[in-house]
Design a protein around this motif. Structure first.
Motif, PDB file in Angstrom:
ATOM      1  N   THR A  94      38.343  17.031 -32.097  1.00  0.00           N
ATOM      2  CA  THR A  94      37.573  16.778 -33.117  1.00  0.00           C
ATOM      3  C   THR A  94      37.191  15.233 -33.361  1.00  0.00           C
ATOM      4  N   TYR A  95      36.071  14.830 -33.945  1.00  0.00           N
ATOM      5  CA  TYR A  95      35.776  13.511 -34.126  1.00  0.00           C
ATOM      6  C   TYR A  95      36.965  12.779 -34.819  1.00  0.00           C
ATOM      7  N   TYR A 108      35.698   8.436 -38.200  1.00  0.00           N
ATOM      8  CA  TYR A 108      35.220   9.608 -37.489  1.00  0.00           C
ATOM      9  C   TYR A 108      33.628   9.700 -37.757  1.00  0.00           C
ATOM     10  N   ARG A 109      33.087   9.341 -38.600  1.00  0.00           N
ATOM     11  CA  ARG A 109      31.428   9.224 -38.526  1.00  0.00           C
ATOM     12  C   ARG A 109      31.057   8.095 -37.444  1.00  0.00           C
ATOM     13  N   GLY A 112      31.207   9.712 -34.280  1.00  0.00           N
ATOM     14  CA  GLY A 112      30.008  10.754 -34.187  1.00  0.00           C
ATOM     15  C   GLY A 112      28.822   9.906 -33.597  1.00  0.00           C
ATOM     16  N   GLY A 131      33.400  19.574 -34.555  1.00  0.00           N
ATOM     17  CA  GLY A 131      33.836  19.317 -35.997  1.00  0.00           C
ATOM     18  C   GLY A 131      35.236  19.682 -36.378  1.00  0.00           C
ATOM     19  N   SER A 132      35.878  19.252 -37.430  1.00  0.00           N
ATOM     20  CA  SER A 132      37.152  19.481 -37.705  1.00  0.00           C
ATOM     21  C   SER A 132      37.305  20.854 -38.163  1.00  0.00           C
ATOM     22  N   ASP A 133      36.356  21.667 -38.609  1.00  0.00           N
ATOM     23  CA  ASP A 133      36.395  23.090 -38.996  1.00  0.00           C
ATOM     24  C   ASP A 133      36.132  24.021 -37.623  1.00  0.00           C
ATOM     25  N   THR A 137      29.066  20.856 -33.640  1.00  0.00           N
ATOM     26  CA  THR A 137      28.210  20.008 -34.371  1.00  0.00           C
ATOM     27  C   THR A 137      26.961  19.468 -33.691  1.00  0.00           C
TER      28      THR A 137
END
Length: 156
Positions: A94-95, A108-109, A112, A131-133, A137
């Motif tokens: 994940t980011y 994390y942004r 990205g 993405g963390s989910d 993304t």
């Protein structure tokens, strides 16, 4: 700067670089469009090894690239790209995990954005960041290409 256009299962790809290393891997099919600059010189021989490795990657025979790279970016971007190269073939991060691994857990942004500025896709595997989910993304060249690359790696 030298360049070559190679065919791939996801459409034509432009490779560009010089003696310092590969600087660009650009999908001609996707969101990013490019016109080849007039001062770039076509040179298939210069990219023979990169082409061989990419063909092996797409056929499922190559899991790790060994090419001289020379991406242009900030120190932060380069730290993100180095970390992306450490993500094993067939795995994702994940980011946030990337941000933590470079010692900037709240960035994390920015990770990205650095991912988006990666000019050597596939070889610097920004497609392996999700993405963390767990959802896919954005991908600068289109989610269909990201999905293809992740599916390719999960099948091999």
């Amino acid at each position: 700067m030298y360049y070559d256009i190679i065919e791939s299962p996801i459409g034509p790809i432009i490779l560009a670089g010089n003696e310092k290393g590969l600087k660009h891997l650009i999908f001609l099919k996707g969101k990013k469009r490019i016109e080849i600059p007039a001062d770039w010189i076509e040179n298939k021989e210069f990219f023979r090894e990169a082409t061989r490795q990419l063909e092996a990657y797409f056929s499922g025979e190559l899991k790790s690239f060994d090419l001289k790279l020379d991406p242009e970016g900030t120190d932060f971007q380069k730290s993100v790209w180095r970390t992306l190269c450490e993500i094993p073939y067939g795995e994702t991060r994940t980011y946030k995990e990337i941000a933590v691994s470079i010692g900037k857990p709240k960035a994390y942004r920015a990770v990205g954005l650095a991912n988006n500025r990666n000019s050597i896709a596939i070889i610097i595997p920004c497609h392996r960041v999700i993405g963390s989910d767990g959802k896919l993304t954005g991908y600068a060249s289109g989610l269909d290409i990201k999905e293809f690359l992740l599916r390719l790696e999960s099948e091999c």
